[in-house]
Design a protein around this motif. Structure first.
Motif, PDB file in Angstrom:
ATOM      1  N   LEU A 214      -7.359   4.941  -1.093  1.00 51.34           N
ATOM      2  CA  LEU A 214      -6.281   5.400  -1.759  1.00 51.34           C
ATOM      3  C   LEU A 214      -5.935   3.845  -2.070  1.00 51.34           C
ATOM      4  O   LEU A 214      -5.274   3.152  -1.159  1.00 51.34           O
ATOM      5  CB  LEU A 214      -5.384   6.189  -1.225  1.00 51.34           C
ATOM      6  N   VAL A 215      -5.504   3.707  -3.399  1.00 48.76           N
ATOM      7  CA  VAL A 215      -5.068   2.245  -3.580  1.00 48.76           C
ATOM      8  C   VAL A 215      -3.739   2.627  -4.294  1.00 48.76           C
ATOM      9  O   VAL A 215      -3.463   3.382  -5.538  1.00 48.76           O
ATOM     10  CB  VAL A 215      -6.026   1.469  -4.584  1.00 48.76           C
ATOM     11  N   ALA A 216      -2.490   1.938  -3.849  1.00 45.56           N
ATOM     12  CA  ALA A 216      -1.194   2.374  -4.336  1.00 45.56           C
ATOM     13  C   ALA A 216      -0.414   0.977  -4.771  1.00 45.56           C
ATOM     14  O   ALA A 216      -0.473   0.109  -3.887  1.00 45.56           O
ATOM     15  CB  ALA A 216      -0.492   3.182  -3.520  1.00 45.56           C
ATOM     16  N   GLY A 217       0.358   1.233  -5.740  1.00 47.24           N
ATOM     17  CA  GLY A 217       1.010  -0.149  -6.168  1.00 47.24           C
ATOM     18  C   GLY A 217       2.238  -0.175  -5.170  1.00 47.24           C
ATOM     19  O   GLY A 217       2.801   0.784  -4.955  1.00 47.24           O
ATOM     20  N   LEU A 218       2.603  -1.371  -4.958  1.00 44.09           N
ATOM     21  CA  LEU A 218       4.045  -1.464  -4.111  1.00 44.09           C
ATOM     22  C   LEU A 218       4.973  -1.854  -5.034  1.00 44.09           C
ATOM     23  O   LEU A 218       4.783  -2.799  -5.688  1.00 44.09           O
ATOM     24  CB  LEU A 218       3.589  -2.510  -2.923  1.00 44.09           C
ATOM     25  N   SER A 219       6.192  -1.198  -4.694  1.00 43.85           N
ATOM     26  CA  SER A 219       7.314  -1.349  -5.495  1.00 43.85           C
ATOM     27  C   SER A 219       7.662  -3.142  -5.131  1.00 43.85           C
ATOM     28  O   SER A 219       7.722  -3.481  -4.168  1.00 43.85           O
ATOM     29  CB  SER A 219       8.576  -0.487  -5.181  1.00 43.85           C
ATOM     30  N   PRO A 220       7.903  -3.903  -6.095  1.00 44.01           N
ATOM     31  CA  PRO A 220       8.522  -5.028  -6.162  1.00 44.01           C
ATOM     32  C   PRO A 220       9.946  -5.294  -5.457  1.00 44.01           C
ATOM     33  O   PRO A 220      10.455  -6.303  -5.217  1.00 44.01           O
ATOM     34  CB  PRO A 220       8.264  -5.866  -7.518  1.00 44.01           C
ATOM     35  N   ASN A 221      10.316  -3.889  -5.675  1.00 42.63           N
ATOM     36  CA  ASN A 221      12.015  -3.962  -5.459  1.00 42.63           C
ATOM     37  C   ASN A 221      11.999  -3.527  -3.765  1.00 42.63           C
ATOM     38  O   ASN A 221      13.451  -3.314  -3.377  1.00 42.63           O
ATOM     39  CB  ASN A 221      12.761  -3.025  -6.153  1.00 42.63           C
ATOM     40  N   ARG A 222      11.146  -3.323  -3.040  1.00 44.00           N
ATOM     41  CA  ARG A 222      11.129  -2.908  -1.668  1.00 44.00           C
ATOM     42  C   ARG A 222      10.308  -3.546  -0.922  1.00 44.00           C
ATOM     43  O   ARG A 222       9.136  -3.675  -1.381  1.00 44.00           O
ATOM     44  CB  ARG A 222      11.082  -1.089  -1.630  1.00 44.00           C
ATOM     45  N   ALA A 223      10.793  -3.964   0.107  1.00 48.87           N
ATOM     46  CA  ALA A 223       9.929  -4.712   1.290  1.00 48.87           C
ATOM     47  C   ALA A 223       8.953  -3.565   1.785  1.00 48.87           C
ATOM     48  O   ALA A 223       9.269  -2.380   2.051  1.00 48.87           O
ATOM     49  CB  ALA A 223      10.607  -5.502   2.119  1.00 48.87           C
ATOM     50  N   LEU A 224       7.577  -4.081   2.295  1.00 45.89           N
ATOM     51  CA  LEU A 224       6.973  -3.108   2.824  1.00 45.89           C
ATOM     52  C   LEU A 224       6.844  -3.109   4.477  1.00 45.89           C
ATOM     53  O   LEU A 224       6.725  -3.565   5.216  1.00 45.89           O
ATOM     54  CB  LEU A 224       5.408  -3.709   2.829  1.00 45.89           C
ATOM     55  N   ASP A 225       8.144  -2.467   4.761  1.00 50.05           N
ATOM     56  CA  ASP A 225       8.746  -2.326   6.211  1.00 50.05           C
ATOM     57  C   ASP A 225       7.936  -0.905   6.709  1.00 50.05           C
ATOM     58  O   ASP A 225       7.040  -0.490   6.272  1.00 50.05           O
ATOM     59  CB  ASP A 225      10.071  -2.119   6.098  1.00 50.05           C
ATOM     60  N   GLU A 226       8.266  -0.637   7.986  1.00 50.11           N
ATOM     61  CA  GLU A 226       7.777   0.473   8.856  1.00 50.11           C
ATOM     62  C   GLU A 226       7.783   2.006   7.955  1.00 50.11           C
ATOM     63  O   GLU A 226       6.875   2.634   7.863  1.00 50.11           O
ATOM     64  CB  GLU A 226       8.302   0.669  10.150  1.00 50.11           C
ATOM     65  N   GLY A 227       8.956   2.013   7.474  1.00 52.34           N
ATOM     66  CA  GLY A 227       9.557   3.325   6.758  1.00 52.34           C
ATOM     67  C   GLY A 227       8.321   3.362   5.593  1.00 52.34           C
ATOM     68  O   GLY A 227       7.887   4.628   5.272  1.00 52.34           O
ATOM     69  N   TYR A 228       8.278   2.237   4.538  1.00 51.52           N
ATOM     70  CA  TYR A 228       7.383   2.411   3.479  1.00 51.52           C
ATOM     71  C   TYR A 228       6.034   2.669   3.805  1.00 51.52           C
ATOM     72  O   TYR A 228       5.244   3.295   3.089  1.00 51.52           O
ATOM     73  CB  TYR A 228       7.876   1.057   2.752  1.00 51.52           C
ATOM     74  N   SER A 229       5.600   1.842   4.636  1.00 49.16           N
ATOM     75  CA  SER A 229       4.078   1.864   5.266  1.00 49.16           C
ATOM     76  C   SER A 229       3.823   3.356   5.696  1.00 49.16           C
ATOM     77  O   SER A 229       2.651   3.735   5.347  1.00 49.16           O
ATOM     78  CB  SER A 229       3.675   0.794   6.026  1.00 49.16           C
ATOM     79  N   SER A 230       4.622   4.130   6.250  1.00 54.34           N
ATOM     80  CA  SER A 230       4.587   5.204   7.000  1.00 54.34           C
ATOM     81  C   SER A 230       4.414   6.294   5.981  1.00 54.34           C
ATOM     82  O   SER A 230       3.656   7.353   6.112  1.00 54.34           O
ATOM     83  CB  SER A 230       5.367   5.775   8.203  1.00 54.34           C
ATOM     84  N   PHE A 231       5.250   6.093   4.917  1.00 55.15           N
ATOM     85  CA  PHE A 231       5.131   6.889   3.692  1.00 55.15           C
ATOM     86  C   PHE A 231       3.758   6.985   3.161  1.00 55.15           C
ATOM     87  O   PHE A 231       3.027   7.900   2.819  1.00 55.15           O
ATOM     88  CB  PHE A 231       6.181   6.540   2.467  1.00 55.15           C
TER      89      PHE A 231
END
Length: 68
Positions: free
Chosen positions: A21-38
């Motif tokens: 699964l390849v997903a684009g990361l929002s440039p407006n949010r840091a890849l923190d624990e909550g975002y990566s767990s999503f």
């Protein structure tokens, strides 16, 4: 989007992944624990959906074979 995250879509705990699964990361949010767990939950849900679809297809093929 300038960054992406690639997560394996697992078939089961011990086998090779079904895909990635390849997903684009929002440039407006840091890849923190909550975002990566999503994204981990998202990959898990996609994996479950694919496994369910495969199980349904195998069951349908068995039913067709029995009907013949």
């Amino acid at each position: 989007v300038h960054s992406a995250l690639a997560l394996p879509i697992s078939a089961s705990a011990k086998s090779m992944p079904l895909g990635v699964l390849v997903a684009g990361l929002s440039p407006n949010r840091a890849l923190d624990e909550g975002y990566s767990s999503f994204y981990a939950v998202l990959a898990s849900q996609v994996s479950t959906a694919i496994r369910n679809a495969r199980a349904y297809e195998e069951e349908r093929e068995r039913a067709d074979a029995l009907a013949r």
